[in-house]
Design a protein around this motif. Structure first.
Motif, PDB file in Angstrom:
ATOM      1  N   VAL A 125      -6.151 -28.933  57.741  1.00  0.00           N
ATOM      2  CA  VAL A 125      -5.883 -27.979  56.674  1.00  0.00           C
ATOM      3  C   VAL A 125      -5.395 -28.720  55.440  1.00  0.00           C
ATOM      4  N   GLN A 127      -2.324 -27.387  53.034  1.00  0.00           N
ATOM      5  CA  GLN A 127      -1.409 -26.287  52.807  1.00  0.00           C
ATOM      6  C   GLN A 127      -1.373 -25.887  51.334  1.00  0.00           C
ATOM      7  N   GLY A 156     -14.709 -20.574  60.258  1.00  0.00           N
ATOM      8  CA  GLY A 156     -13.437 -20.682  59.543  1.00  0.00           C
ATOM      9  C   GLY A 156     -13.542 -21.556  58.311  1.00  0.00           C
ATOM     10  N   ARG A 160      -8.573 -20.358  50.373  1.00  0.00           N
ATOM     11  CA  ARG A 160      -7.802 -19.143  50.060  1.00  0.00           C
ATOM     12  C   ARG A 160      -7.126 -19.308  48.713  1.00  0.00           C
ATOM     13  N   ASP A 174     -10.355 -14.957  49.860  1.00  0.00           N
ATOM     14  CA  ASP A 174     -10.875 -15.976  50.762  1.00  0.00           C
ATOM     15  C   ASP A 174     -12.326 -16.297  50.412  1.00  0.00           C
ATOM     16  N   GLU A 193      -5.099 -22.829  49.263  1.00  0.00           N
ATOM     17  CA  GLU A 193      -5.015 -23.650  50.460  1.00  0.00           C
ATOM     18  C   GLU A 193      -6.368 -23.681  51.148  1.00  0.00           C
ATOM     19  N   LEU A 195      -8.006 -23.479  54.890  1.00  0.00           N
ATOM     20  CA  LEU A 195      -7.710 -23.069  56.250  1.00  0.00           C
ATOM     21  C   LEU A 195      -8.506 -23.914  57.246  1.00  0.00           C
TER      22      LEU A 195
END
Length: 218
Positions: A125, A127, A156, A160, A174, A193, A195
């Motif tokens: 990821v 963050q 996935g 975001r 998203d 971020e 994901l």
């Protein structure tokens, strides 16, 4: 005739980018890259991987640079325009045209850009963060162009965006990293971020600057 059609097609995409940036501070443009262009760029990415030139990405700049895999798990390979392979140069030329169009329509005074290839291994990821550094505020716009063929929602890996609202709250948007899609947004005001995904996630990631790249330390 074909050249005129292609030019008109890209002009429409440039117009969409400028309009949506002005209206919302971000833009999502599908089919910014054609499938064959994506495949060519993936071949370049694989070539750089085989050459061992990808590095673990970190946080911050210069003496404040740190690597924290919990915060950011991607690997990057910066692009040197003078050494770019032909498929990469095609992409850079197009981004140069985007920058010129945005300057003509949005008056942002953009002078340069910087890009790198990005690879997120499964489960990694990035963050929530802003792309503009505290010690270097020359990044005005963030751009991500996705190179993920046959990407499905269950894979996935969404980008975001946290869009600030007038009442102080935020709206979450998203963005699925499907092949050829371009996401761009204000680097200074839109936190975001990345994901986790269940497969490798590839992109070209970069920023448009209000200063020449070699002078951003000023």
């Amino acid at each position: 005739m074909m050249e005129e059609v292609e030019e008109e097609k890209f002009l429409q995409k440039f117009e969409q980018i400028a309009d949506r940036l002005s209206d919302k501070g971000y833009a999502i443009i599908d089919n910014f890259l054609e499938p064959d262009e994506v495949r060519n760029l993936l071949e370049v990415l694989q070539h750089h991987q085989e050459q061992g030139t990808f590095k673990k990405a970190g946080i911050g700049t210069a003496d404040q640079f740190t690597v924290d895999r919990q915060v950011r798990g991607d690997y990057i390979r910066w692009i040197e325009p003078s050494q770019a392979l032909p498929p990469t140069q095609v992409f850079l030329d197009r981004m140069h045209e985007v920058m010129r169009y945005i300057n003509r329509t949005c008056f942002l005074g953009l002078k340069d850009f910087e890009f790198h290839f990005t690879v997120y291994p499964p489960g990694t990821v990035y963050q929530r963060h802003l792309d503009q550094f505290q010690t270097n505020d020359h990044r005005r716009l963030s751009f991500i162009c996705y190179l993920n063929e046959d990407w499905q929602p269950e894979n996935g890996g969404n980008l975001r965006l946290y869009l600030p609202k007038d009442d102080g709250s935020e709206e979450e948007v998203d963005v699925l990293p499907i092949t050829g899609r371009l996401a761009c947004f204000r680097a200074d005001i839109i936190p975001h971020e990345v994901l986790a995904a269940n497969r490798h996630r590839y992109s070209l990631t970069g920023w448009m600057l209000d200063q020449l790249n070699e002078l951003t330390f000023l």
